[in-house]
Write a protein that holds these residues in place. Sequence first.
Motif, PDB file in Angstrom:
ATOM      1  N   ILE A  62       0.401  -1.772  -1.058  1.00  0.00           N
ATOM      2  CA  ILE A  62       1.183  -0.913  -1.935  1.00  0.00           C
ATOM      3  C   ILE A  62       1.854  -1.820  -2.960  1.00  0.00           C
ATOM      4  O   ILE A  62       2.667  -2.665  -2.602  1.00  0.00           O
ATOM      5  N   PHE A  81       8.511   4.862   1.575  1.00  0.00           N
ATOM      6  CA  PHE A  81       8.521   3.704   2.466  1.00  0.00           C
ATOM      7  C   PHE A  81       8.732   4.113   3.920  1.00  0.00           C
ATOM      8  O   PHE A  81       8.193   3.489   4.829  1.00  0.00           O
ATOM      9  N   VAL A  95       3.789  -4.044   1.331  1.00  0.00           N
ATOM     10  CA  VAL A  95       4.334  -3.585   0.056  1.00  0.00           C
ATOM     11  C   VAL A  95       4.626  -4.814  -0.790  1.00  0.00           C
ATOM     12  O   VAL A  95       5.308  -5.733  -0.345  1.00  0.00           O
ATOM     13  N   TRP A  97       6.583  -5.688  -3.986  1.00  0.00           N
ATOM     14  CA  TRP A  97       7.593  -5.219  -4.939  1.00  0.00           C
ATOM     15  C   TRP A  97       7.572  -6.209  -6.099  1.00  0.00           C
ATOM     16  O   TRP A  97       8.071  -7.323  -5.994  1.00  0.00           O
ATOM     17  N   ILE A 122       7.666  -6.118   3.247  1.00  0.00           N
ATOM     18  CA  ILE A 122       7.866  -5.993   1.806  1.00  0.00           C
ATOM     19  C   ILE A 122       7.974  -7.391   1.211  1.00  0.00           C
ATOM     20  O   ILE A 122       8.847  -8.169   1.596  1.00  0.00           O
TER      21      ILE A 122
END
Length: 134
Positions: A62, A81, A95, A97, A122
Amino acid sequence: MENIFIESTQYTPEISLDAKNGVIDLIGKSYPENTFDFYGPLLKWVHQYIETKISTIDKTSINIELIYFNSSSSKLLFDFFDLFEAASTKHNIVVNWIYAAENENALEAGRDFIDDFDVLKINLVVKDQIEIST
């Protein structure tokens, strides 16, 4: 399961949902007039993906590169999330970011999401550089 692609607008991000390759991208700005109407198809797709497709994929990536998002988009991201954190106990979900080095607000938002989600992996990504969360 069909892939979805939505082009960006002045107020909404580009969204690419690729079930075959297990890749989800959100890129741009997110402050639609009605966040939940706009993101409704995304959440519906994610539910279907988790229920029917995720077990056939080795990894789900993601990638989120939002240069600006409003509070209702933040709530939506939290819900998004949350769905993937639950699924990450059984599947490899990462993920990324992504933020520009000068965008301290985006960095802080990424750190906040890391603090909120203990299980979901993340990564904070400065364009091509990755800082893995602990």
